[in-house]
Design a protein around this motif. Structure first.
Motif, short mmCIF file in Angstrom:
data_model
loop_
_atom_site.label_atom_id
_atom_site.label_comp_id
_atom_site.label_asym_id
_atom_site.label_seq_id
_atom_site.Cartn_x
_atom_site.Cartn_y
_atom_site.Cartn_z
N HIS A 131 0.83 -1.20 0.00
CA HIS A 131 0.00 0.00 0.00
C HIS A 131 0.87 1.26 0.00
O HIS A 131 0.61 2.21 -0.75
CB HIS A 131 -0.91 0.01 1.23
CG HIS A 131 -1.75 -1.22 1.39
ND1 HIS A 131 -1.20 -2.45 1.66
CD2 HIS A 131 -3.09 -1.40 1.31
CE1 HIS A 131 -2.18 -3.35 1.75
NE2 HIS A 131 -3.33 -2.74 1.54
N ILE A 132 1.89 1.27 0.86
CA ILE A 132 2.77 2.44 0.94
C ILE A 132 3.45 2.68 -0.40
O ILE A 132 3.60 3.83 -0.85
CB ILE A 132 3.81 2.24 2.05
CG1 ILE A 132 3.13 2.16 3.42
CG2 ILE A 132 4.84 3.36 2.04
CD1 ILE A 132 2.39 3.39 3.83
N GLY A 133 3.88 1.59 -1.07
CA GLY A 133 4.55 1.75 -2.35
C GLY A 133 3.66 2.40 -3.40
O GLY A 133 4.12 3.24 -4.18
N PHE A 134 2.37 2.04 -3.40
CA PHE A 134 1.47 2.61 -4.40
C PHE A 134 1.13 4.07 -4.12
O PHE A 134 0.55 4.73 -4.97
CB PHE A 134 0.18 1.79 -4.47
CG PHE A 134 0.25 0.67 -5.46
CD1 PHE A 134 0.13 0.92 -6.81
CD2 PHE A 134 0.46 -0.62 -5.04
CE1 PHE A 134 0.21 -0.10 -7.74
CE2 PHE A 134 0.54 -1.65 -5.96
CZ PHE A 134 0.41 -1.39 -7.30
N VAL A 135 1.48 4.55 -2.94
CA VAL A 135 1.28 5.97 -2.64
C VAL A 135 2.59 6.74 -2.78
O VAL A 135 2.65 7.81 -3.40
CB VAL A 135 0.71 6.14 -1.22
CG1 VAL A 135 0.69 7.61 -0.81
CG2 VAL A 135 -0.69 5.55 -1.13
N ALA A 136 3.68 6.19 -2.23
CA ALA A 136 4.96 6.91 -2.21
C ALA A 136 5.61 6.98 -3.59
O ALA A 136 6.10 8.04 -3.99
CB ALA A 136 5.91 6.23 -1.22
N ILE A 137 5.60 5.87 -4.31
CA ILE A 137 6.30 5.85 -5.60
C ILE A 137 5.65 6.78 -6.62
O ILE A 137 6.35 7.55 -7.31
CB ILE A 137 6.40 4.40 -6.13
CG1 ILE A 137 7.33 3.59 -5.21
CG2 ILE A 137 6.89 4.37 -7.57
CD1 ILE A 137 7.43 2.13 -5.56
N PRO A 138 4.31 6.78 -6.80
CA PRO A 138 3.73 7.77 -7.73
C PRO A 138 4.01 9.22 -7.32
O PRO A 138 4.24 10.07 -8.20
CB PRO A 138 2.23 7.46 -7.67
CG PRO A 138 2.15 6.04 -7.28
CD PRO A 138 3.29 5.83 -6.32
#
Length: 618
Positions: A131-138
């Motif tokens: 979940h964090i990756g889909f928020v932080a990376i974009p």
């Protein structure tokens, strides 16, 4: 909704009327000591509202810190409630979307929770690294693109640091919005650490990075060491490291020589396709093997097809369901009124499809495939050796051997750690602590009976504590499961017990009027191959010389005649009349009353019968 549901949020100052009682969680063999776990969080008592509407919000805060924390709590509450209100009634999947996007699991149905638990997909319901990756990376990618596109040539280049900072801010806000659970904090901190070291040109291996983050979280709050979510979060990451799945930078593959038949580009594409198919399965297998000791320790179901199911479900959830859930949450919180209603309904479809697929698959899998054959058979030292060997083979690239090692671990399970304090001599009666409910284990050398199964919801998802307690007692199967009557505090765990272990017979009271709950339980038991007996006064069972059972109540629906009872030496008086079964009143009066004699010790199980029945039995 009541005022309590509207106002009782973290950070809100309220005045309310409560009744406070000391906190004494149930304590059974095989169950963690929740009293000490709650004490580590500073919780020592339980408060219940006198009435749900006796809550008054205090508007004025005493200091600036309280005002700020209250403002943040109110903002989080407003966002969650706005998303809930906008998604509610849009169709299937809205509860799963809220759980995936915002960590708000209040909208999940019991069926969804159970199917995800049985298939080993519960981790998808917790906000974590995915979940964090889909928020932080974009967020980081957007800043990087904007900086590259609009930066004047005369401006200094900030390098990799500004996108990383943007990603960290986005991850931090998202982690706070979802409740700041340990898994979300771990993922956010790891993103920040890897981004910082990458900006400085350093490389930190995953294992030291995990250790550093764990140490930081323990320094901030030592109670995190005992947090189940923290243990599972760091345990899964450790399994990926131990299995060689998470090795930092990807290793370079040797380039195969070209040939006229198979150009290098074709070979490269084939290798990439194989890696795309194999890597999720290897990662899922590593986590499944590495996490099994924790799963068994906490009495959670293990799933034989879990590695394959996760290898298929995680890409779908990660690349389809998760983005659509996040978009739906953002639109639901930002769009006014009923704007975008059709789009929101469409965005719920991937989550609905995942829910349906999980429910259908869990219903079709045999009980032994989803960890419901409760007694483990592999001793802890042997199981740990198999786990270590499986991770070692994965690290060496041998996924086939690891999968072969997974099969006995998942099918047989790990034998429970016996608790010496509860290992009494046989015969014995163990009364389980199930709150305001009943569950008692009667054991002799020749038989094992369970009388009532504790409390639980209507869908039969109760009984977990009773199963763990029986497992700690070394119970592999039941000769007889007795359900004294149809109230939930007596039959609440019966469905799970019947599903989870072999039961030879189910005893139900012989009633003068039908009871829908017991009829449904009878049908379910028959489908499981369990013999169902309706018993009443006069029925007896002798198990060798060590155990004798006699049913004292209710009167048998088609019981023996008065002359038959006289020949057997039983009272020949008239059988008391029994009222029709009325839930909440006469159902108690129709309870099974058993007299059990164990080598000279007689125990009376009177269920919930009232004074009138007690007088009739004297």
């Amino acid at each position: 909704r009541s005022r309590a549901e509207q106002l009782l949020w973290p950070g809100t100052e309220v005045r309310l009327g409560v009744r406070i009682r000391p906190l004494h969680p149930p304590r059974n063999p095989g169950t963690a000591d929740r009293e000490h776990a709650l004490a580590r969080r500073g919780i020592a008592a339980r408060a219940r509202l006198v009435k749900p509407d006796w809550v008054v919000e205090r508007i004025a805060f005493e200091d600036r810190g309280a005002r700020i924390s209250g403002a943040f709590a109110a903002l989080r509450r407003d966002v969650l409630e706005r998303v809930r209100a906008r998604l509610e009634g849009r169709g299937e999947g809205e509860g799963l979307v809220r759980a995936l996007a915002l960590g708000d699991r209040r909208g999940l149905s019991d069926g969804t929770r159970r199917s995800f638990r049985q298939l080993g997909l519960v981790h998808l319901l917790s906000v974590s690294g995915l979940h964090i990756g889909f928020v932080a990376i974009p967020a980081a990618w957007t800043i990087a693109r904007l900086r590259t596109r609009f930066r004047p040539r005369s401006w200094a280049v900030l390098g990799f640091l500004s996108p990383v900072a943007a990603g960290c801010v986005a991850a931090g806000i998202y982690a706070w919005l979802t409740g700041a659970e340990v898994a979300a904090l771990r993922a956010s901190l790891l993103f920040a650490l890897f981004g910082l070291t990458r900006s400085l040109g350093w490389t930190i291996p995953p294992a030291p990075s995990l250790a550093a983050i764990a140490l930081l979280l323990l320094v901030v709050d030592p109670a995190n060491l005992f947090d189940v979510g923290a243990q599972f979060s760091f345990g899964a990451c450790a399994a990926l490291v131990a299995g060689g799945i998470w090795v930092g930078r990807p290793r370079r593959e040797a380039v195969a020589p070209t040939s006229p038949v198979a150009p290098a580009s074709a070979i490269g594409r084939a290798r990439r396709a194989l890696h795309a198919l194999g890597d999720p399965l290897r990662a899922s297998l590593a986590v499944s093997i590495g996490m099994l000791p924790l799963i068994e320790l906490y009495g959670l179901p293990r799933s034989l097809p879990s590695p394959l199911i996760n290898a298929l479900a995680i890409p779908w959830a990660g690349f389809v369901v998760m983005p659509t859930a996040l978009i739906a949450a953002v639109l639901a919180s930002a769009l006014p009124g009923d704007a975008g209603a059709g789009l929101l309904s469409a965005l719920l479809l991937p989550a609905a499809w995942l829910e349906r697929a999980a429910g259908a698959l869990a219903a079709q899998l045999p009980a032994t495939w989803i960890g419901e054959d409760l007694p483990g058979r592999i001793a802890w030292p042997g199981a740990i050796a198999l786990v270590a060997l499986g991770l070692f083979r994965l690290r060496r690239g041998d996924a086939v051997s690891a999968a072969v090692l997974w099969l006995p671990l998942a099918l047989l399970g790990i034998a429970p750690i016996r608790e010496a304090a509860f290992d009494g001599a046989l015969p014995r009666v163990v009364f389980f602590d199930v709150g305001q409910a009943d569950a008692a284990l009667v054991q002799t050398r020749a038989a094992t009976w369970l009388i009532d199964s504790g409390a639980g919801p209507e869908d039969g998802s109760g009984g977990a504590a009773v199963l763990r307690a029986m497992r700690a007692q070394g119970v592999a199967q039941l000769d007889v499961l007795v359900i004294t009557h149809g109230d939930l505090d007596h039959r609440g765990g019966a469905l799970r017990v019947l599903s989870a272990m072999k039961v030879d017979e189910l005893w139900l009271p012989s009633l003068s009027a039908p009871d829908a709950s017991l009829d449904a339980l009878s049908v379910f038991a028959a489908e499981q191959g369990v013999r169902v007996r309706r018993v009443g006064a006069g029925d007896r069972r002798a198990v060798g010389e060590s155990m004798k059972v006699e049913v004292l109540w209710p009167p048998a629906a088609t019981g023996p005649s008065r002359s038959d009872r006289g020949r057997r030496g039983e009272p020949t008086g008239p059988t008391p009349a029994l009222e029709p079964v009325v839930p909440g009143r006469s159902r108690n009066e129709a309870s099974l009353v058993l007299s059990i004699e164990l080598e000279g010790l007689r125990v009376l199980f009177a269920a919930d019968v009232g004074a009138s029945v007690e007088a009739a039995l004297q």
